[in-house]
Enzyme design. Structure first.
Site, PDB file in Angstrom:
ATOM      1  N   LYS A   1       1.858  -3.745   7.060  1.00  0.00           N
ATOM      2  CA  LYS A   1       2.180  -3.931   5.642  1.00  0.00           C
ATOM      3  C   LYS A   1       3.666  -3.666   5.375  1.00  0.00           C
ATOM      4  CE  LYS A   1      -0.285  -4.835   2.762  1.00  0.00           C
ATOM      5  NZ  LYS A   1      -0.664  -6.169   2.236  1.00  0.00           N
TER       6      LYS A   1
ATOM      7  N   THR B   1       0.827  -1.212   0.000  1.00  0.00           N
ATOM      8  CA  THR B   1       0.000   0.000   0.000  1.00  0.00           C
ATOM      9  C   THR B   1       0.858   1.257   0.000  1.00  0.00           C
ATOM     10  OG1 THR B   1      -1.550   1.284   1.376  1.00  0.00           O
ATOM     11  CG2 THR B   1      -0.105  -0.229   2.523  1.00  0.00           C
ATOM     12  N   ASP B   2       0.298   2.351  -0.504  1.00  0.00           N
ATOM     13  CA  ASP B   2       1.007   3.629  -0.456  1.00  0.00           C
ATOM     14  C   ASP B   2       1.202   4.115   0.976  1.00  0.00           C
ATOM     15  OD1 ASP B   2      -1.630   4.284   0.118  1.00  0.00           O
ATOM     16  OD2 ASP B   2      -1.830   5.796  -1.457  1.00  0.00           O
ATOM     17  N   GLU B   3       0.423   3.575   1.906  1.00  0.00           N
ATOM     18  CA  GLU B   3       0.506   4.048   3.292  1.00  0.00           C
ATOM     19  C   GLU B   3       1.822   3.687   3.972  1.00  0.00           C
ATOM     20  OE1 GLU B   3      -2.835   3.978   5.851  1.00  0.00           O
ATOM     21  OE2 GLU B   3      -4.274   3.712   4.226  1.00  0.00           O
TER      22      GLU B   3
ATOM     23  N   TYR C   1      -2.092  -0.577  10.696  1.00  0.00           N
ATOM     24  CA  TYR C   1      -2.264  -1.224   9.391  1.00  0.00           C
ATOM     25  C   TYR C   1      -1.031  -1.039   8.520  1.00  0.00           C
ATOM     26  CZ  TYR C   1      -3.399  -1.414   4.434  1.00  0.00           C
ATOM     27  OH  TYR C   1      -3.351  -1.653   3.079  1.00  0.00           O
TER      28      TYR C   1
END
Length: 376
Positions: free
Chosen positions: A163, A132-134, A159
């Site tokens: 990841k 994810t970009d997060e 989260y």
């Protein structure tokens, strides 16, 4: 660049949102590939998402958990898997604040189970890990250039930390055991089949029912949204043309504030934003902006095809036709849902005895919301 040609692909989490679109696309477009999909059918998965593939002879569904080493090893061996596309994960940020243990178990341990099985199996030619970009953390509001694939990882919530941890394992197995890994990091995705804890389907279902659209904080947080079919095409290209050992950002240059998303959905339903939008308490931490540099993926031949206005309308039309796709989603439509921390209270539980839906689900949020047929 030589095009990679898989034979037997294992797609994890394939009854979920993004993975189901990828699985359906590969099953339909490549009859010579065998697509084996694994999913434990969690609350945000639905076998109906895979209906377009179920009549194809090159499709096989297995119900099970990536956290089961014996099952994963069995599938790799009996199906002669040469390619893995690893989508299975807990993904909703709000839930990670309420139950970070489940995120670590699914996202980190589950990834480790797969990697260890691949190491022992020794026949994997591609391991595509979906991130994810997060993991990049918050992008500066004034940044003119997005995070590129070599940018530092600075996750800010449970989260994204889970990841990022999974990514570190993937990279380590790639280096230590020459596992042929590829990592993708994507923007927010929207479209048909998405479980309505996520912003776009949640707002659409609430607007369908004439209910307020709850915005965390002041709505100034900026996100980028990609339509699901464009993302499925990106994974098709990464699978065939992606270079082993590389990371690819999957995103769009178009950014929208959460407030803009809510306003656009209000207009689709002819609702007055000033009367429909409700500002609620923000979550513990809410990154102001994510912004990706996607030039590397574009060089492989991918480009965004679906503009926001068209994609949003397609999504709205699908939910109007399939408002009951997920059954009772009242818990997901709350301002601050905690799907993973909600639980059925057993009869002998010390807190048993309540009669409300909130008591039965172990939640203490505001009044649940349903979507009656009469509104459609």
């Amino acid at each position: 660049m030589a095009k990679y040609k898989p034979k037997n692909i294992l797609i994890t989490g394939a009854a979920g949102f993004i993975a189901s679109h990828v699985a359906n696309r590969l099953v339909r477009n490549y009859l010579e590939y065998r697509i084996i999909v694994l999913d434990k059918l969690d609350y945000c998965s639905n076998l109906k998402n895979l209906d377009p593939s179920r009549s194809f002879p090159n499709f096989k569904f297995v119900e099970g958990d990536v956290c089961s080493p014996d099952l994963v090893k069995y599938i790799l061996d009996t199906e002669n898997i040469d390619t893995i596309m690893h989508f299975a994960a807990q993904t909703h940020v709000d839930n990670s604040f309420g139950n970070s243990f489940e995120f670590i178990k699914n996202n980190v341990y589950g990834t480790c189970v797969l990697l260890e099985a691949c190491k022992v199996f020794g026949k994997i030619k591609r391991f595509v890990h979906v991130s994810t970009d997060e993991v990049y953390g918050e992008t500066d509001e004034n940044a003119a250039v997005g995070n590129h694939e070599a940018s530092q990882l600075l996750p800010t919530n449970p989260y994204s930390a889970s990841k990022a941890g999974a990514e570190m394992l993937v990279m380590a197995y790639g280096r230590s055991y020459d596992l042929p890994v590829i990592i993708t990091r994507g923007n927010n995705v929207y479209g048909p089949h998405q479980f309505p804890e996520k912003l776009v389907p949640k707002f659409i279902l609430l607007a369908m029912n004439g209910k307020p659209l709850p915005i965390h904080g002041d709505g100034s947080n900026v996100r980028s949204y990609l339509y699901c079919e464009d993302v499925a095409e990106a994974f098709e290209i990464v699978l065939h043309r992606g270079e082993v050992g590389h990371v690819y950002n999957v995103g769009t240059d178009e950014e929208k504030r959460v407030l803009d998303v809510a306003t656009d959905i209000c207009r689709l339903f002819s609702l007055d934003p000033s009367q429909t939008i409700k500002f609620v308490e923000n979550r513990p931490f809410n990154d102001q902006r994510y912004f990706l540099d996607t030039q590397k993926l574009k060089k492989l031949g991918w480009s965004e095809r679906t503009k926001w206005e068209n994609g949003l309308r397609k999504t709205m039309e699908w939910y109007l036709r399939n408002f009951d796709w997920w059954g009772d989603v009242s818990a997901a439509l709350l301002s601050h849902p905690r799907m993973l921390s909600c639980h059925i209270i057993e009869k002998d539980h010390p807190n048993a005895g309540g009669n409300s839906d909130q008591d039965r689900m172990g939640c203490d949020e505001e009044e649940p919301i349903s979507v009656p047929k009469s509104r459609l």
